[in-house]
Design a protein around this motif. Structure first.
Motif, PDB file in Angstrom:
ATOM      1  N   GLY A   1       0.613  -1.057  -0.290  1.00 61.86           N
ATOM      2  CA  GLY A   1      -0.017  -0.008  -0.070  1.00 61.86           C
ATOM      3  C   GLY A   1       0.986   1.605  -0.336  1.00 61.86           C
ATOM      4  N   VAL A   2       2.246   1.212  -0.169  1.00 62.54           N
ATOM      5  CA  VAL A   2       3.077   2.295   0.057  1.00 62.54           C
ATOM      6  C   VAL A   2       3.311   2.750  -1.630  1.00 62.54           C
ATOM      7  N   VAL A   3       2.325   1.740  -2.211  1.00 64.87           N
ATOM      8  CA  VAL A   3       3.463   2.879  -3.539  1.00 64.87           C
ATOM      9  C   VAL A   3       2.793   3.713  -3.999  1.00 64.87           C
ATOM     10  N   PRO A   4       1.602   3.840  -3.695  1.00 64.91           N
ATOM     11  CA  PRO A   4       0.993   4.864  -4.206  1.00 64.91           C
ATOM     12  C   PRO A   4       2.043   5.987  -3.449  1.00 64.91           C
ATOM     13  N   MET A   5       1.903   5.640  -2.431  1.00 66.83           N
ATOM     14  CA  MET A   5       1.831   6.895  -1.550  1.00 66.83           C
ATOM     15  C   MET A   5       3.870   7.113  -2.121  1.00 66.83           C
ATOM     16  N   MET A   6       4.387   6.215  -2.493  1.00 66.75           N
ATOM     17  CA  MET A   6       5.915   6.672  -3.177  1.00 66.75           C
ATOM     18  C   MET A   6       5.480   7.558  -4.445  1.00 66.75           C
ATOM     19  N   SER A   7       4.581   7.665  -4.953  1.00 64.77           N
ATOM     20  CA  SER A   7       5.007   8.668  -6.310  1.00 64.77           C
ATOM     21  C   SER A   7       4.082   9.680  -5.741  1.00 64.77           C
ATOM     22  N   MET A   8       3.800   9.701  -4.932  1.00 61.60           N
ATOM     23  CA  MET A   8       2.936  11.008  -4.174  1.00 61.60           C
ATOM     24  C   MET A   8       4.340  12.249  -3.301  1.00 61.60           C
ATOM     25  N   LEU A   9       5.521  11.260  -2.833  1.00 62.27           N
ATOM     26  CA  LEU A   9       6.444  11.636  -1.922  1.00 62.27           C
ATOM     27  C   LEU A   9       7.331  11.835  -3.095  1.00 62.27           C
ATOM     28  N   ARG A  10       7.655  11.153  -4.053  1.00 65.06           N
ATOM     29  CA  ARG A  10       8.878  11.283  -5.200  1.00 65.06           C
ATOM     30  C   ARG A  10       7.802  12.310  -6.078  1.00 65.06           C
ATOM     31  N   HIS A  11       6.817  12.608  -6.268  1.00 66.44           N
ATOM     32  CA  HIS A  11       6.283  13.805  -7.011  1.00 66.44           C
ATOM     33  C   HIS A  11       6.764  14.779  -6.436  1.00 66.44           C
ATOM     34  N   ARG A  12       6.071  15.034  -4.740  1.00 66.47           N
ATOM     35  CA  ARG A  12       7.037  15.679  -3.733  1.00 66.47           C
ATOM     36  C   ARG A  12       8.617  16.592  -4.299  1.00 66.47           C
ATOM     37  N   ALA A  13       9.100  15.463  -4.022  1.00 68.37           N
ATOM     38  CA  ALA A  13      10.696  16.089  -3.858  1.00 68.37           C
ATOM     39  C   ALA A  13      10.667  16.198  -5.388  1.00 68.37           C
ATOM     40  N   ALA A  14      10.301  16.198  -6.581  1.00 68.88           N
ATOM     41  CA  ALA A  14      10.520  16.755  -7.654  1.00 68.88           C
ATOM     42  C   ALA A  14       9.780  17.961  -7.935  1.00 68.88           C
ATOM     43  N   ALA A  15       8.859  17.849  -7.649  1.00 72.63           N
ATOM     44  CA  ALA A  15       8.640  19.547  -7.526  1.00 72.63           C
ATOM     45  C   ALA A  15       8.859  20.545  -6.754  1.00 72.63           C
ATOM     46  N   GLY A  16       9.747  20.185  -6.127  1.00 77.92           N
ATOM     47  CA  GLY A  16      10.760  21.003  -5.258  1.00 77.92           C
ATOM     48  C   GLY A  16       8.724  21.576  -3.644  1.00 77.92           C
ATOM     49  N   ALA A  17       8.179  20.781  -3.513  1.00 79.90           N
ATOM     50  CA  ALA A  17       7.340  21.333  -2.550  1.00 79.90           C
ATOM     51  C   ALA A  17       7.756  21.045  -1.569  1.00 79.90           C
ATOM     52  N   ARG A  18       7.029  22.342  -0.564  1.00 81.15           N
ATOM     53  CA  ARG A  18       7.278  21.537   1.554  1.00 81.15           C
ATOM     54  C   ARG A  18       6.595  21.267   1.699  1.00 81.15           C
ATOM     55  N   THR A  19       5.164  20.726   1.444  1.00 76.76           N
ATOM     56  CA  THR A  19       4.154  20.756   1.576  1.00 76.76           C
ATOM     57  C   THR A  19       4.357  19.682   3.214  1.00 76.76           C
ATOM     58  N   PRO A  20       4.149  20.162   4.254  1.00 79.04           N
ATOM     59  CA  PRO A  20       4.150  18.960   5.261  1.00 79.04           C
ATOM     60  C   PRO A  20       3.793  17.778   4.945  1.00 79.04           C
ATOM     61  N   ALA A  21       4.276  17.153   5.415  1.00 79.71           N
ATOM     62  CA  ALA A  21       3.793  15.245   5.527  1.00 79.71           C
ATOM     63  C   ALA A  21       3.989  14.363   5.897  1.00 79.71           C
ATOM     64  N   ARG A  22       3.739  13.835   6.553  1.00 84.37           N
ATOM     65  CA  ARG A  22       4.017  12.433   7.431  1.00 84.37           C
ATOM     66  C   ARG A  22       3.720  10.839   7.081  1.00 84.37           C
ATOM     67  N   LEU A  23       4.384  10.128   6.645  1.00 87.26           N
ATOM     68  CA  LEU A  23       4.309   9.190   6.358  1.00 87.26           C
ATOM     69  C   LEU A  23       3.762   8.312   7.675  1.00 87.26           C
ATOM     70  N   LEU A  24       2.659   7.414   7.957  1.00 87.73           N
ATOM     71  CA  LEU A  24       3.237   6.209   8.461  1.00 87.73           C
ATOM     72  C   LEU A  24       3.192   4.579   7.841  1.00 87.73           C
ATOM     73  N   PHE A  25       4.060   3.920   7.736  1.00 91.53           N
ATOM     74  CA  PHE A  25       4.203   2.684   7.624  1.00 91.53           C
ATOM     75  C   PHE A  25       3.748   1.489   8.048  1.00 91.53           C
ATOM     76  N   SER A  26       3.287   0.270   7.713  1.00 89.12           N
ATOM     77  CA  SER A  26       2.995  -0.859   8.242  1.00 89.12           C
ATOM     78  C   SER A  26       3.668  -1.778   7.779  1.00 89.12           C
ATOM     79  N   SER A  27       5.273  -2.277   8.623  1.00 88.92           N
ATOM     80  CA  SER A  27       5.475  -3.866   8.109  1.00 88.92           C
ATOM     81  C   SER A  27       6.032  -4.574   9.184  1.00 88.92           C
ATOM     82  N   ARG A  28       5.904  -6.232   8.204  1.00 87.59           N
ATOM     83  CA  ARG A  28       5.914  -6.871   9.410  1.00 87.59           C
ATOM     84  C   ARG A  28       6.835  -6.844   9.412  1.00 87.59           C
ATOM     85  N   THR A  29       8.732  -7.283   9.069  1.00 88.68           N
ATOM     86  CA  THR A  29       9.925  -7.360   9.875  1.00 88.68           C
ATOM     87  C   THR A  29      10.506  -5.935   8.662  1.00 88.68           C
ATOM     88  N   ILE A  30      11.651  -5.713   9.404  1.00 91.15           N
ATOM     89  CA  ILE A  30      12.426  -4.577   9.091  1.00 91.15           C
ATOM     90  C   ILE A  30      12.686  -4.671   7.109  1.00 91.15           C
TER      91      ILE A  30
END
Ligand SMILES: Cc1cc2nc3c(=O)[nH]c(=O)nc-3n(C[C@H](O)[C@H](O)[C@H](O)COP(=O)(O)OP(=O)(O)OC[C@H]3O[C@@H](n4cnc5c(N)ncnc54)[C@H](O)[C@@H]3O)c2cc1C
Length: 246
Positions: free
Chosen positions: A123-152
């Motif tokens: 489920g992180v995949v579309p979020m990654m597109s958003m975060l890559r877009h945020r970085a590529a656009a140089g946006a400074r929109t405050p963003a917090r990602l909470l990411f649940s995985s089984r193990t490291i």
């Protein structure tokens, strides 16, 4: 050309992300700029004409031209994900159509509200597109990602998320590991709950636009938790990837 017409994409690169997850770069003859959060449909056709079709979120940023990345988790006994993991190699040609979806999308130029992104597994995949877009656009929109995985070792895009959050440009990444944690782990170590969402959303809770994506059970439970801690349903967008829990 409509986004609902199939085109034949070529697999340009395959990269392992974790033991069960691979990213595929597809070169598209009729590339079209997507919106972060959209997906493509992927269709396989067997020699006898049997067809199977599944949806996969776009992982890459809209700023990348001519190609897209899809990140696919190998679901045990899964028809399409097993074929993608075990049979497909670089140079193969696969039918895709898209970009599809107008609801679970984020655009840095027009949406200034802080982002709260909640993801389980792939489920992180579309979020990654958003975060890559945020970085590529140089946006400074405050963003917090909470990411649940089984193990490291199951954390998809771990290094890239570390790198993005170290830029200190307003992105904070929080991990929770539900099955086991490495020694010295300082992140969360349980399934997403009200207290965790309260802590993560704290400074941006009043105005955040929320996206939740992952297995159906995680999405439903996180959405109910957010409503309990006072985030209105109208600000919560959800996308369900499949029937099982993490
Ligand atoms: C809009 C959208 C975007 C998606 N984006 C992605 C993505 O970016 N990456 C990704 O890996 N997947 C994504 N999915 C899920 C994907 O479409 C498939 O459902 C998944 O790859 C399984 O397909 P399969 O043919 O391998 O398994 P199937 O043959 O369909 O299913 C085999 C078994 O696995 C179970 N199952 C099906 N789907 C899942 C699942 N997601 N998790 C756990 N068990 C499941 C089934 O109940 C069945 O028992 C997305 C789904 C949607 C609706």
């Amino acid at each position: 050309m409509s986004v609902l017409e199939w085109q034949i994409a070529t697999v340009r690169e395959i990269r392992p992300e974790t033991a069960k997850v691979k990213s595929f770069t597809f070169a598209l003859p009729r590339w079209m700029k997507h919106r972060a959060g959209q997906h493509y449909d992927l269709r396989l056709t067997a020699a006898d004409g049997y067809r199977a079709q599944r949806s996969y979120s776009i992982a890459s940023a809209p700023e990348r031209e001519g190609a897209i990345d899809l990140t696919i988790e190998h679901v045990e006994d899964g028809e399409v994900s097993t074929f993608m993991h075990e049979t497909v190699t670089t140079g193969d040609r696969i039918e895709l159509r898209g970009p599809i979806g107008g609801y679970f999308v984020w655009d840095a130029a027009t949406q200034a509200a802080p982002l709260l992104l909640i993801a389980g597994g792939s489920g992180v995949v579309p979020m990654m597109s958003m975060l890559r877009h945020r970085a590529a656009a140089g946006a400074r929109t405050p963003a917090r990602l909470l990411f649940s995985s089984r193990t490291i070792d199951d954390v998809i895009y771990r290094e890239e998320l570390d790198t993005l959050s170290k830029k200190r440009d307003g992105l904070d990444v929080f991990h929770t590991l539900t099955r086991s944690q490495p020694s010295g782990w300082s992140g969360f170590a349980r399934r997403i709950d009200d207290a965790m969402l309260g802590e993560v959303s704290g400074p941006i809770a009043k105005e955040a636009l929320v996206f939740i994506c992952g297995p159906t059970a995680l999405v439903e439970s996180a959405a109910s938790s957010l409503e309990r801690i006072g985030i209105p349903a109208a600000r919560i967008k959800t996308e369900r990837f499949g029937p099982t829990g993490t």
